[in-house]
Design an enzyme around this catalytic site. Structure first.
Site, mmCIF file in Angstrom:
data_model
loop_
_atom_site.group_PDB
_atom_site.id
_atom_site.type_symbol
_atom_site.label_atom_id
_atom_site.label_comp_id
_atom_site.label_asym_id
_atom_site.label_seq_id
_atom_site.Cartn_x
_atom_site.Cartn_y
_atom_site.Cartn_z
ATOM 1 N N GLU A 154 -30.619 40.568 -6.867
ATOM 2 C CA GLU A 154 -30.190 41.598 -6.203
ATOM 3 C C GLU A 154 -28.761 42.364 -6.621
ATOM 4 O O GLU A 154 -27.758 42.435 -6.426
ATOM 5 C CB GLU A 154 -29.844 41.308 -4.853
ATOM 6 C CG GLU A 154 -31.021 41.110 -3.723
ATOM 7 C CD GLU A 154 -30.580 40.895 -2.198
ATOM 8 O OE1 GLU A 154 -29.458 40.848 -2.050
ATOM 9 O OE2 GLU A 154 -31.684 41.059 -1.401
ATOM 10 N N GLU A 310 -38.306 38.990 -0.693
ATOM 11 C CA GLU A 310 -37.408 38.320 0.477
ATOM 12 C C GLU A 310 -37.730 39.223 1.529
ATOM 13 O O GLU A 310 -37.645 40.277 1.901
ATOM 14 C CB GLU A 310 -35.965 38.426 0.005
ATOM 15 C CG GLU A 310 -35.396 37.495 -0.963
ATOM 16 C CD GLU A 310 -33.860 37.681 -0.936
ATOM 17 O OE1 GLU A 310 -33.220 37.935 0.100
ATOM 18 O OE2 GLU A 310 -33.320 37.299 -2.166
HETATM 19 C C1 GAL Z 1 -30.299 38.513 -0.006
HETATM 20 C C2 GAL Z 1 -30.003 37.600 -0.995
HETATM 21 C C3 GAL Z 1 -30.361 36.137 -0.559
HETATM 22 C C4 GAL Z 1 -29.863 35.833 0.734
HETATM 23 C C5 GAL Z 1 -30.606 36.970 1.863
HETATM 24 C C6 GAL Z 1 -30.035 36.542 3.214
HETATM 25 O O1 GAL Z 1 -29.387 39.357 0.024
HETATM 26 O O2 GAL Z 1 -30.885 37.888 -2.213
HETATM 27 O O3 GAL Z 1 -29.933 35.124 -1.740
HETATM 28 O O4 GAL Z 1 -28.410 35.993 0.633
HETATM 29 O O5 GAL Z 1 -30.153 38.036 1.349
HETATM 30 O O6 GAL Z 1 -30.468 37.498 3.876
#
Ligand code: GAL
Length: 672
Positions: A154, A310
């Site tokens: 990210e 994610e």
């Molecule tokens: C993203 C990140 C993850 C985790 C997640 C939580 O921004 O890549 O490591 O923090 O959010 O929602």
């Protein structure tokens, strides 16, 4: 170079999530593998925040933990998107080299204790990161579990720009490359204004906190520089893994709406695009902006399937209030990503952390273990994805392109404008009726070839170069249909007004001139008479003088009363529509319907009930329809002859979809 496949070792849609076993005693790992197999996990992202584990001191590397992690995964037949581990430097780097820490516009240093605390331009950070990547790539480059490199994480999520002296020097180099000499910069930045003229690049600073509005062109350039500085970090790592493991594909995951990193500039450097998506379950329309992100991801590499890297299995922990996902919502939203081109459904994260800042963020295996609703829903989704494995690789075609430009976005959202305008409000207003009608949409930059599209939608293109404006004009001239909304074509790429009457580069194609902007007061409305009814509009009005355009809708109150609010102009062999306000949802939906009909664009399937999103993906094995019920009532969806892979089977030419229901169908007629 054609992209290297990241899913060669996986059948169907990849399923899994961020796996952080280093947070747990090794006894837990066996349980992880057991549950992963139970849930049908095929791929995990490993090592993202592990720099401090593998390099506990500058001269000491400890790979034993990850040796065992990767061996365990390989034994279980699960592949890894292995991180280059550079996303969060260990505390010793800040102790030895405090100059690697990022600094805000106010001069505040961002210290270790969170994550992403590095200055993107820091040569010291890049040197240490590069050394680590070299070691990781050498160690694991031919490990059987390795499927792809997950570079960084990210980029720009927390620190997309740094205002420190090192960044300032790097910014000057970037500016010198762009403008050649300081006169070029003075010209581009309009520095005769407020006595800002520079006599040498040495005088130029990042736009640090200033007494009043900073120079807007300087800010836009600095934002683009920030994206490029991060991209340079990414490319530095990519070069290393590319040298050591030339056959291993690379990706990095974009944040949901990566404002600080221009994905059109980044995507050519990835083998597969990946995206993190966190729609808010409290928001009944959250799937709209999420869907926009998915169409953007699919479009970045011209339709190539992308990875949902994610998503949250349930609640996140970083909003002020965090709603869990009620039963079925995680499934619906996961399938939405697949419907819109994803070939991977991965989560943050596998096992819910015990400590640290994310212990209340949901996970595939919650604190409560495998008997929770969360794990059961994950497991069920894993089984469904396996049942629909044949859809992987499917592509979609779109007749509509929606134009989005990052530099324009950076230029738009400023406080020194007629009104502060939110780029995503404009996008949602135009995208929601398209998604609502299940019209397939590509999201493209204005520089892309538009000739294959029947309709091009420009929600807001505040900043546009002469060349891009000419391309849009030529598109209409050649028979294309254009739908453009207000405050487009106002400035050039350096934020200098296009002279000759607003919106100068689009005046001909739109057949009008905007004589005066008349933004509405906060929360104010203006009446618009359109298609025989009067509806309230918000945000903006303006005094439009037609110059050939037909007036389709008229302002019916306030200062512009009696003047055009919506126009249509036949230009060349095409048509250009213009909307000078933010219409209410219903009126905008009707207008978009009319524009689509005129352009000959139809939904991907006919007769869809309101609230049901449909998409079609095709590959060598077949043609697949995805039906998603975002509404709160059961829907009867007419479908062509088809076999259900997921969800209710068609009966009597219809599929009955409960609220949050999903159906994935193999269509019998591949060409229909
Ligand atoms: C993203 C990140 C993850 C985790 C997640 C939580 O921004 O890549 O490591 O923090 O959010 O929602």
């Amino acid at each position: 170079m054609s992209p290297r496949p990241w899913n060669a070792k996986i059948t169907g849609i990849a399923f899994g999530g961020d796996y952080n076993p280093e947070q747990w005693p090794e006894e837990v790992w066996a349980d992880d593998v057991r549950l992963m197999k139970d849930a049908g996990v095929t791929m995990v992202s490993v090592g993202i925040f592990s720099w401090a584990v593998v390099q506990p001191e500058p001269d000491r590397f400890e790979f034993a933990t990850f040796d065992r992690v990767l061996d365990t995964l390989a034994d279980a037949g699960i592949v890894a998107g292995l991180a280059t581990m550079t996303a969060s430097p260990p505390p010793w780097l800040a102790r030895l080299h405090p100059e690697t820490l990022p600094v805000t516009a106010d001069g505040v240093t961002l210290w270790p204790g969170g994550r992403q605390h590095y200055c993107p331009s820091s040569p010291v950070y890049r040197r240490y990161a590069g050394q680590l990547v070299e070691r990781v790539a050498q160690r694991y480059g031919d490990h059987p579990a390795l499927a792809e490199w997950h570079i960084g994480n990210e980029y720009g999520c927390h620190v997309s720009r740094c205002w420190c002296d090192v960044s300032a020097a790097d910014f000057r180099v970037w500016l010198q490359r762009r403008y050649g000499d300081v006169d070029g910069l003075n010209e581009a930045w309009s520095t005769t204004f407020w006595s800002q003229r520079y006599s040498s690049f040495e005088e130029v600073q990042p736009p640090r906190s200033a007494p009043t509005f900073p120079n807007p062109a300087q800010e836009i350039d600095f934002t683009e520089f920030g994206s490029d500085a991060l991209l340079a970090c990414y490319l530095m790592e990519k070069e290393i893994v590319g040298r050591i493991t030339p056959d291993v594909p690379v990706t990095t995951n974009f944040i949901p709406m990566p404002r600080g990193t221009d994905p059109f500039a980044w995507a050519p450097h990835q083998d597969v695009v990946s995206y993190d998506s966190y729609p808010d379950p409290y928001d009944p329309d959250a799937h709209v902006l999420a869907g926009f992100g998915y169409d953007l991801m699919r479009s970045l590499r011209h339709g190539q399937p992308w990875m949902l890297m994610e998503q949250a299995p349930g609640a996140v922990n970083w909003r002020p209030r965090n709603s869990p996902k009620p039963p079925g919502l995680m499934r619906l939203w996961s399938w939405q990503a697949v419907a819109q081109g994803a070939d991977a459904v991965l989560y943050f994260q596998w096992r819910q952390s015990r400590g640290g800042a994310e212990k209340f963020h949901s996970a595939m295996v919650p604190h409560g273990g495998e008997h929770t609703r969360g794990f059961q829903e994950v497991r069920e989704l894993g089984a469904e994805l396996r049942a629909a494995a044949e859809v992987a690789g499917g592509r979609s075609t779109a007749d509509v392109a929606l134009v989005m430009d990052w530099r324009s976005w950076w230029g738009l959202q400023r406080s020194s404008h007629p009104a502060v305008l939110e780029q995503f409000d404009a996008i949602t207003a135009h995208y929601a009726p398209l998604l609502g009608r299940s019209v397939a949409v590509d999201v493209v930059p204005p520089s892309r070839d538009l000739s294959a599209y029947k309709l091009v939608v420009v929600p807001n293109l505040y900043l546009v170069s002469e060349a891009d404006a000419a391309r849009l004009t030529a598109y209409v001239d050649g028979g294309g249909h254009l739908l453009m909304s207000f405050f487009s074509g106002i400035v050039d790429e350096y934020d200098r007004v296009h002279l000759g009457g607003y919106p100068a580069p689009f005046r001909d194609v739109l057949g009008l001139r905007v004589a005066e902007f008349w933004p509405l007061e906060e929360g104010g409305t203006v009446d618009v008479e359109l298609a025989g009814t009067v509806t309230p509009a918000t945000v903006w009005s303006e005094i439009v003088e037609p110059a050939g355009a037909e007036v389709v809708g008229t302002f019916a109150s306030s200062e512009p009363a009696g003047g055009p609010a919506v126009t249509r102009n036949a230009y060349g062999t095409g048509v250009a529509w213009y909307v000078g306000t933010r219409l209410a949802d219903g009126a905008m939906d009707a207008l978009v319907g009319r524009v689509l009909t005129g352009a000959g664009v139809t939904p991907v399937l006919p007769g869809l009930p309101a609230g049901v999103q449909a998409t079609v993906r095709s590959n060598d094995s077949g043609r697949y329809a995805f039906l998603l019920n975002h509404a709160t009532a059961t829907a009867l969806v007419p479908v062509p002859a088809a076999t259900a892979l997921v969800g209710p089977a068609p009966s009597g030419g219809r599929v009955e979809l409960p609220p949050r229901g999903v159906a994935v169908l193999r269509l019998e007629d591949r060409l229909s």
